[in-house]
Structure formats: C-alpha cells, structure tokens
Write a protein that holds these residues in place. Structure first.
Motif, PDB file in Angstrom:
ATOM      1  N   SER A   1       0.655  -0.924  -0.015  1.00 21.73           N
ATOM      2  CA  SER A   1      -0.004   0.025  -0.019  1.00 21.73           C
ATOM      3  C   SER A   1       0.795   1.201   0.019  1.00 21.73           C
ATOM      4  N   GLY A   2       0.873   1.839  -1.161  1.00 22.35           N
ATOM      5  CA  GLY A   2       1.946   3.045  -1.290  1.00 22.35           C
ATOM      6  C   GLY A   2       1.278   4.379  -0.506  1.00 22.35           C
ATOM      7  N   ALA A   3       2.393   5.250  -0.390  1.00 18.40           N
ATOM      8  CA  ALA A   3       1.644   6.354   0.468  1.00 18.40           C
ATOM      9  C   ALA A   3       0.646   7.168  -0.118  1.00 18.40           C
ATOM     10  N   ARG A   4       0.543   7.038  -1.628  1.00 24.68           N
ATOM     11  CA  ARG A   4      -0.693   7.805  -2.103  1.00 24.68           C
ATOM     12  C   ARG A   4      -1.953   7.318  -2.197  1.00 24.68           C
ATOM     13  N   GLU A   5      -1.924   5.761  -1.579  1.00 19.14           N
ATOM     14  CA  GLU A   5      -2.987   5.142  -1.291  1.00 19.14           C
ATOM     15  C   GLU A   5      -3.702   5.023   0.019  1.00 19.14           C
ATOM     16  N   ILE A   6      -3.135   5.868   0.930  1.00 20.79           N
ATOM     17  CA  ILE A   6      -3.662   5.981   2.328  1.00 20.79           C
ATOM     18  C   ILE A   6      -5.098   6.217   2.193  1.00 20.79           C
TER      19      ILE A   6
ATOM     20  N   LEU B   1      -8.480  -1.342  -0.137  1.00 19.07           N
ATOM     21  CA  LEU B   1      -7.512  -2.498  -0.197  1.00 19.07           C
ATOM     22  C   LEU B   1      -7.764  -3.662   0.577  1.00 19.07           C
ATOM     23  N   LEU B   2      -7.953  -3.510   2.083  1.00 21.27           N
ATOM     24  CA  LEU B   2      -8.271  -4.600   2.996  1.00 21.27           C
ATOM     25  C   LEU B   2      -9.371  -5.306   2.555  1.00 21.27           C
TER      26      LEU B   2
ATOM     27  N   GLY C   1      -9.459  -9.959   0.298  1.00 25.73           N
ATOM     28  CA  GLY C   1     -10.308 -11.212   0.960  1.00 25.73           C
ATOM     29  C   GLY C   1      -9.423 -11.911   2.220  1.00 25.73           C
ATOM     30  N   LEU C   2      -8.630 -10.909   2.758  1.00 24.26           N
ATOM     31  CA  LEU C   2      -7.960 -11.329   3.872  1.00 24.26           C
ATOM     32  C   LEU C   2      -8.412 -11.149   5.271  1.00 24.26           C
TER      33      LEU C   2
END
Length: 408
Positions: A101-106, A112-113, A117-118
């Motif tokens: 998870s890159g800094a721009r994706e915060i 993302l979570l 599927g985890l």
C-alpha cells in the motif's frame, strides 16, 4: 482476538498514517500489540527520504519471512513511501508479502483490505487514539521541487483536505482524551481552502472543546506570513515551538537545493518568530554536493544566530530519481567531519536553551505521571505525580542537559 504489530519508520506523518491504517484494522477485529511474536499481522509503514531508512525497512521485511513461517495465518502489509517507490515489484523479491500500500493510497486503504479477501468486514465504532497527542493530517503531497528530495515523487502534489473533515477528526481526538492536536503535512502551513488559510484553521482547531494545545509539522519557511505570525502571536493555545526545516545557511546552496528562500529572508522569519517567544528546532543537511567550506560556515553561523533548541542533522544522501543524485558527491571524510562539527554546535545550543529556562514559569502538559512538555517543547520532570493529559503550571528549578526540573 487477532493481534496487530506496527513498525513505523520516518516522520510524524508516517506515525499518523500508521494510526489511520491501524484504525481500519482495529475495526476489522484486531487488537494492537507491541510484541511481534504474538502478532498475527505485521504492518510495516516505511520512509524513503533517505536511503538508510528504506534499507532498514527492507531489512525488517526480510526478517519477517521466518516470522510468517512460524505460525499459520500470519500476514504482512508493506506500506508508505518506500512501498510507493518500489511498488508491486516488492512481491517478486519478497513473495511472502501479502499486501503493498503506497503512500498515495492511504485514503483507499480500507478498500485495499476489503478487496484482498484476507480480512473481515469492518464493524462500527471509532478506534481510540493512543497517548495525549491526536495526529490529524490536513494535507498530503508537496508542490516544491527540492533537488535532493524524493517526497514529491512518492507523495504526489499537494492535496489539502477539507476543513470540515479536519475539524471533525480533531474534535473526535479531543473527545477521546487527546488534549493536544498535532496538524500534519509535508508543507503544513501551505494548507488552504477557498479563502481560508492555515492561520484560520489553527484558530478553529484551538477553539474545539477539550483542545488545550495545538502543534503542527512541518512548516515551510516560505509560508511564514504576517497573517500566520499574527495568528500564532495572539492565540496562547498554539504551542510556542516551531520545527522549521532550513537545510542550509548558505544562499548559494539553498538556491541549488531549490528551497525557495535566501539566508536573509530565512533570518528575517526566524527573528520574527523569536520576537514572539517561539523556540525553534530544525532539519539540516551537511555535504550537499556543491557545499564549500564557506557555505558550511554560513550554516554554522545561522545555527548560532537562530539558537535552535534542537536539530536533526544529516549527511547528504543521494536519492535515485532526484536532480541532485546526478551531482558529484563530496568525500565521505568531509561529510563526517562537518556533521561532527554541526552536531557539537547543536548540542551546545540545546543545552544553553534548556539552561535559559531556569527560573521561568512554564505550563507542562503531562505525558506521564512525572514528565511532560512545555508549550515551547522542552521536556520537564515534576517532583509530584499528576494525571496524564493535565496541564501543570510550575517554575523551573534547574536544567540537567536537556531536561528541566520543576519546583512544583
């Protein structure tokens, strides 16, 4: 309940990002732990400002291979600036890594979570902050193009968050027991919204119920404006300390760094802050490729003039993809010698700054039963024990290196 271990590298913005990512994971059934051995999930939030910081994070990630093998169902998330720079190719080098998870994706971390599927679906409620300081990010990215800095390429251009969201988050932190609010941004005092400025935002945050002190980091000298000075001068809730990254005291080097100010304008702003009772700390780089002995002496004289109470001093570290990375490096011996001289200078100034507080009355915001920080960011130890988060007004009896002792 599953346990979450967080390893954070870098600045206070990274600490805030870790707290934000942790909140999403807590709502998905995790509890925080400081013990990696009992954790089911390791979140590694990274820095890439200097090569050393990135290598430390990658080394830690390498050690997690064996940790993951030791217990079924463990997962690893690699996040932040190094994750942004290295991207999905990380999984080729570290195939046991679960999520990047890159800094721009915060702002999209929750998605993302959910899409991985985890993890379980998020439950309602608010994650509680830890400690007395509530970190609130008010902007992301940077519009400057400093020749040595990789931050704009990994964090992107400036994006100011809405004041309504900032105030709501700060209010929630205060309700949850954080009497101090720390506003964060790469160039935090560049924040704006329509006709509203950073100075306006400071006053609005300080007026929230439960907020006793407001700090911010990291301001850029270019945005130390008359309006800003008026706001901080007239509002006692704004902490009397500013961490002002100056990087160099030489106009020539500052120009080659593309910092956007000169030695003269920098000193004018430093003087204006000191006249208003502010203690200053800073960041300094020694050994920029074009730095001469005369340039270094100018840095030393600026440090002396400013009387910084603290400073983070670094040897120049080339970062791949920045203009300065193409310049010829100075010999390592020169870098080491200059850093040693600067560190000794800063140490002496810090001790003098602490000694100068003896006899003064200070407000100490307690961070433990016997220790806290003054508004101007000096650590103080009390003789009596107090409730964490309360403000104690006391006179300073003595200074021991970089610790004030109160009379209570």
């Amino acid at each position: 309940m599953k346990k979450l271990f967080i390893q954070t590298y870098g600045c206070q913005m990274n600490l805030a990002d870790s707290e934000e990512m942790a909140a999403h994971l807590l709502l998905r059934g995790y509890a925080l732990t400081d013990n990696l051995d009992e954790a089911d999930l390791a979140l590694v939030n990274t820095c890439t400002v200097r090569d050393h910081a990135e290598h430390r994070a990658l080394s830690f990630l390498g050690r997690l291979r064996q940790w993951k093998r030791e217990k079924e169902g463990r997962h690893i998330i690699f996040a932040g600036c190094a994750a942004q720079r290295l991207g999905e190719k990380l999984k080729k080098t570290f195939p046991y890594l679960d999520l990047v998870s890159g800094a721009r994706e915060i702002d999209h971390f929750a998605s993302l979570l959910d899409n991985s599927g985890l993890f379980s679906a998020a439950q309602g409620g608010e994650a509680q902050p830890h400690g007395i300081t509530g970190y609130v990010t008010i902007m992301r990215g940077c519009d400057f193009a400093c020749t040595y800095c990789i931050v704009p390429s990994v964090r992107g251009p400036v994006h100011c968050l809405p004041s309504a969201d900032i105030l709501a988050q700060a209010a929630q932190k205060a309700r949850s027991g954080c009497p101090e609010i720390m506003l964060l941004g790469q160039t935090v005092n560049a924040w704006k919204e329509d006709g509203k400025t950073f100075a306006d935002l400071l006053n609005e945050v300080s007026a929230l119920p439960g907020v006793q002190r407001v700090r911010f980091v990291s301001p850029h000298p270019a945005f130390i404006t008359p309006q800003f000075l008026a706001a901080v001068e007239n509002n006692p809730k704004i902490a009397r300390h500013i961490h002002l990254p100056v990087q160099s005291g030489s106009t020539k080097v500052l120009r080659e760094m593309k910092r956007g100010y000169t030695r003269e304008t920098l000193l004018e702003k430093i003087d204006a802050l000191k006249e208003r009772g502010f203690a200053l700390s800073t960041d300094l780089i020694v050994g920029f490729p074009t730095e001469t002995e005369a340039d270094f002496e100018e840095t030393l004289s600026l440090v002396q003039r400013a009387g910084f109470s603290a400073a983070y001093c670094f040897k120049y570290s080339p970062r791949q993809g920045t203009p300065a990375a193409q310049m010829k490096l100075l010999p390592e011996k020169i870098l080491e010698e200059r850093l040693d001289i600067l560190l000794n200078k800063v140490k002496g100034l810090a001790e003098a700054a602490y000694a100068a507080q003896v006899g003064k009355e200070k407000e100490v915001l307690m961070e433990s039963p016997n220790k806290g920080r003054t508004s101007d960011n000096f650590w103080a130890q009390t003789q009596k024990s107090y409730t964490i988060g309360t403000v104690v007004r006391s006179r300073i009896a003595s200074a021991e290196d970089t610790l004030l002792m109160t009379r209570d």
